[in-house]
Each structure stands twice: as C-alpha cells, then as structure tokens.
Design an enzyme around this catalytic site. Structure first.
Site, mmCIF file in Angstrom:
data_model
loop_
_atom_site.group_PDB
_atom_site.id
_atom_site.type_symbol
_atom_site.label_atom_id
_atom_site.label_comp_id
_atom_site.label_asym_id
_atom_site.label_seq_id
_atom_site.Cartn_x
_atom_site.Cartn_y
_atom_site.Cartn_z
ATOM 1 N N GLY A 75 -5.992 1.817 -6.137
ATOM 2 C CA GLY A 75 -7.221 1.206 -6.652
ATOM 3 C C GLY A 75 -8.358 1.336 -5.677
ATOM 4 O O GLY A 75 -9.058 2.349 -5.626
ATOM 5 N N SER A 76 -8.523 0.283 -4.838
ATOM 6 C CA SER A 76 -9.714 0.192 -3.991
ATOM 7 C C SER A 76 -9.917 1.369 -3.035
ATOM 8 O O SER A 76 -11.060 1.728 -2.748
ATOM 9 C CB SER A 76 -9.703 -1.123 -3.221
ATOM 10 O OG SER A 76 -8.453 -1.321 -2.612
ATOM 11 N N SER A 106 -6.262 2.645 -10.391
ATOM 12 C CA SER A 106 -6.557 1.310 -10.923
ATOM 13 C C SER A 106 -8.042 1.018 -10.739
ATOM 14 O O SER A 106 -8.587 1.149 -9.645
ATOM 15 C CB SER A 106 -5.734 0.259 -10.173
ATOM 16 O OG SER A 106 -6.332 -1.017 -10.313
ATOM 17 N N MET A 148 6.216 -3.220 -7.183
ATOM 18 C CA MET A 148 4.976 -3.805 -6.647
ATOM 19 C C MET A 148 5.071 -3.865 -5.122
ATOM 20 O O MET A 148 6.024 -4.413 -4.568
ATOM 21 C CB MET A 148 4.769 -5.224 -7.192
ATOM 22 C CG MET A 148 4.405 -5.307 -8.663
ATOM 23 S SD MET A 148 2.980 -4.328 -9.159
ATOM 24 C CE MET A 148 1.682 -5.043 -8.143
ATOM 25 N N GLY A 177 -1.713 -9.608 -9.065
ATOM 26 C CA GLY A 177 -2.799 -10.557 -9.348
ATOM 27 C C GLY A 177 -4.145 -10.082 -8.860
ATOM 28 O O GLY A 177 -5.155 -10.291 -9.517
ATOM 29 N N GLY A 193 -0.044 -1.068 -5.238
ATOM 30 C CA GLY A 193 -0.662 -2.088 -4.398
ATOM 31 C C GLY A 193 -0.839 -1.694 -2.943
ATOM 32 O O GLY A 193 0.127 -1.348 -2.267
ATOM 33 N N GLY A 194 -2.088 -1.697 -2.496
ATOM 34 C CA GLY A 194 -2.384 -1.488 -1.073
ATOM 35 C C GLY A 194 -2.143 -0.072 -0.575
ATOM 36 O O GLY A 194 -1.954 0.134 0.630
ATOM 37 N N ASP A 250 -4.877 -2.759 -15.385
ATOM 38 C CA ASP A 250 -4.164 -3.990 -15.009
ATOM 39 C C ASP A 250 -4.557 -5.117 -15.959
ATOM 40 O O ASP A 250 -5.721 -5.515 -15.999
ATOM 41 C CB ASP A 250 -4.544 -4.386 -13.581
ATOM 42 C CG ASP A 250 -3.911 -3.467 -12.556
ATOM 43 O OD1 ASP A 250 -2.678 -3.352 -12.562
ATOM 44 O OD2 ASP A 250 -4.656 -2.860 -11.763
ATOM 45 N N GLY A 277 -6.490 -6.945 -6.475
ATOM 46 C CA GLY A 277 -6.593 -5.669 -5.774
ATOM 47 C C GLY A 277 -6.903 -5.925 -4.301
ATOM 48 O O GLY A 277 -6.954 -7.078 -3.855
ATOM 49 N N HIS A 333 -4.978 3.661 -14.586
ATOM 50 C CA HIS A 333 -4.106 2.473 -14.537
ATOM 51 C C HIS A 333 -4.927 1.247 -14.940
ATOM 52 O O HIS A 333 -5.936 0.927 -14.317
ATOM 53 C CB HIS A 333 -3.577 2.325 -13.106
ATOM 54 C CG HIS A 333 -2.607 1.211 -12.890
ATOM 55 N ND1 HIS A 333 -1.244 1.348 -13.076
ATOM 56 C CD2 HIS A 333 -2.780 -0.066 -12.482
ATOM 57 C CE1 HIS A 333 -0.626 0.220 -12.775
ATOM 58 N NE2 HIS A 333 -1.542 -0.676 -12.429
ATOM 59 N N HIS A 389 -0.430 -1.673 -17.236
ATOM 60 C CA HIS A 389 0.408 -2.594 -16.449
ATOM 61 C C HIS A 389 0.157 -4.006 -16.960
ATOM 62 O O HIS A 389 -0.885 -4.602 -16.687
ATOM 63 C CB HIS A 389 0.017 -2.446 -14.972
ATOM 64 C CG HIS A 389 0.788 -3.318 -14.033
ATOM 65 N ND1 HIS A 389 0.445 -3.474 -12.706
ATOM 66 C CD2 HIS A 389 1.899 -4.081 -14.214
ATOM 67 C CE1 HIS A 389 1.296 -4.291 -12.116
ATOM 68 N NE2 HIS A 389 2.185 -4.684 -13.008
HETATM 69 C C1 DX5 Z 1 -2.344 -5.749 -8.494
HETATM 70 C C2 DX5 Z 1 -2.543 -4.559 -9.390
HETATM 71 C C3 DX5 Z 1 -2.800 -3.254 -8.694
HETATM 72 C C4 DX5 Z 1 -4.028 -3.228 -7.829
HETATM 73 C C5 DX5 Z 1 -4.139 -1.946 -7.057
HETATM 74 O O1 DX5 Z 1 -1.925 -6.825 -9.266
HETATM 75 O O2 DX5 Z 1 -1.397 -4.386 -10.199
HETATM 76 O O3 DX5 Z 1 -2.829 -2.205 -9.646
HETATM 77 O O4 DX5 Z 1 -5.196 -3.397 -8.566
HETATM 78 O O5 DX5 Z 1 -5.302 -2.009 -6.286
HETATM 79 P P1 DX5 Z 1 -5.323 -1.703 -4.720
HETATM 80 O O6 DX5 Z 1 -5.043 -0.246 -4.548
HETATM 81 O O7 DX5 Z 1 -6.714 -2.072 -4.318
HETATM 82 O O8 DX5 Z 1 -4.269 -2.555 -4.072
HETATM 83 ZN ZN ZN Z 2 -1.209 -2.518 -11.426
#
Ligand code: DX5
Ligand code: ZN
Length: 212
Positions: free
Chosen positions: A192-193, A6, A133, A138, A171-172, A31, A140, A29, A62
C-alpha cells in the site's frame, strides 16, 4: 513476485486507481472494513463499485468484515480474481466459500498475526489462496512483523501436499523486506503506502516486481 496494490492509505483513491492503470501492477487490492471485525470502517459497497468501474486491473478483495455474504452478493459479474475472507470469523465458513465459487471468483482465506497456520488445514483443499497478515488488520502504514517469516516457512511445508495454493502477504511491505518474502516463495505481495506515498508508482512497482 506479483504485486497487489492497496489504495487504503492513498489521499486520492480515484487518482491512484487511474495512475495504477498505467503501471505494471498485477492487482488492485481493496480493503473492506466494517467497524466490527476491525475498528476501522472503509470502502462501503458504493466505493468498491466505483473503484471497480475505474480500474483496468484485476481486483483482489480483502474482506475484514463480520458478514462477508452481504458484500459478496453485491459483487457479481466484476473483474475480480480473488475474494478473501478471514479464518477468525465466528461462523461456518463453507456457505461463504461456496458463494464466492458460485460467482466464479477464487477464494482466499486470511490469518491475522496471532492465528496459527494449523487452523487453515481443514480448508486447504477447498480454497485457492492464503493471505498471511504481516500487520494487525485495520490500518495501513504499519510496520511489517518479522515473525511472519516463520509462518511462511510452515506454510511452505504444507504446500508440498497442496501445491495449488497461492500465498499472499499483506502489511508493511517495502522494497527491502520484500526480499525475505521472495526467498520464502510468496506469490503475491500486497503493498500500500510504499507505492501510494510515492510520486513514481512505476519505479516502485518495477523494483518490487523485480525482487528475486
Ligand atoms: C491492513 C490492510 C493492508 C494495508 C496495506 O488492514 O489489509 O492491505 O492497507 O498497506 P501498507 O502497505 O501501507 O501496510
Ligand atoms: Zn489488505
């Protein structure tokens, strides 16, 4: 374990997409948030198309939006593997599921942390992927919710009846908690992060993908 990256929290999304092209990552991915289904607003259709034009990876879309059809209709003939919508939408999901299939993409259905696995049962025969989820959608950079694992175990019991289903978690996720996901037979982790906040994408992705 497959990894879908993401780019939501990246400071420079175009640069991240290009950097990901040179890695082993499996999917990009994207979002999409409309400011209604979730508070945040991200990735207008023009930016989705820009990202799709830059990536050499298959896309994993997504949709955290109240009106998915408005977006799906704009996404024909793209290198997209999955388009995922939310189970919580207050509308008949079948016209949306059918539209995704008509465009020859695979259909995902996502549940927020407080939505039960049982609520997916009527749809399981008609969809390809379940996106669980592991944070409130909402934003990251949130913390992975440990109760996600119970849901995955419940899903695995259902999967014996529906073996075609792909399970994705979002997520996370980082290189530590992904081990629990691998144990719970997750097919795709959305990360993501943990990747985009690091300079060395390759190192992160290889670590994640190597998790057994
Ligand atoms: C949250 C998103 C996720 C998020 C993932 O609403 O659907 O895809 O960006 O990012 P990280 O890995 O930083 O939680
Ligand atoms: Zn997502």
């Amino acid at each position: 374990m497959q990894i879908s990256c993401s780019i939501l929290s990246s400071d420079n999304r175009e640069a991240s997409v290009q950097k990901l092209n040179n890695t082993n990552v499996d999917y990009l991915h994207i979002d999409v948030m409309d400011g209604k289904f979730v508070k945040n607003t991200q990735f207008p259709i023009s930016e989705i198309k820009k990202m799709l034009s830059l990536t050499t990876k298959k896309a994993d879309i997504h949709l955290m939006v109240e009106n998915p059809l408005a977006y799906i209709k704009e996404l024909r003939d793209q290198n997209i593997s999955y388009i995922t919508i939310h189970r919580e939408l207050d509308t008949d999901l079948y016209p949306i599921i059918d539209e995704i299939k008509k465009l020859n993409y695979q259909v995902g259905l996502s549940i927020k942390p407080d939505t039960s696995v049982a609520s997916l049962i009527p749809y399981l025969k008609d969809i390809d992927l379940i996106l669980v989820m592991s944070v409130e959608p909402g934003y990251g950079k949130q913390i992975f919710l440990p109760r996600t694992i119970n849901k995955l175990n419940e899903l695995n019991r259902l999967r014996t009846k529906y073996p075609h289903l792909i399970v994705e978690v979002d997520g996370g996720i980082n290189d530590t908690n992904i081990k629990k996901l691998a144990k719970a037979k997750v097919d795709i982790s959305v990360v993501g992060s943990y990747i985009t906040n690091n300079d060395d994408y390759d190192l992160c992705i290889n670590k994640l993908k190597g998790t057994k």
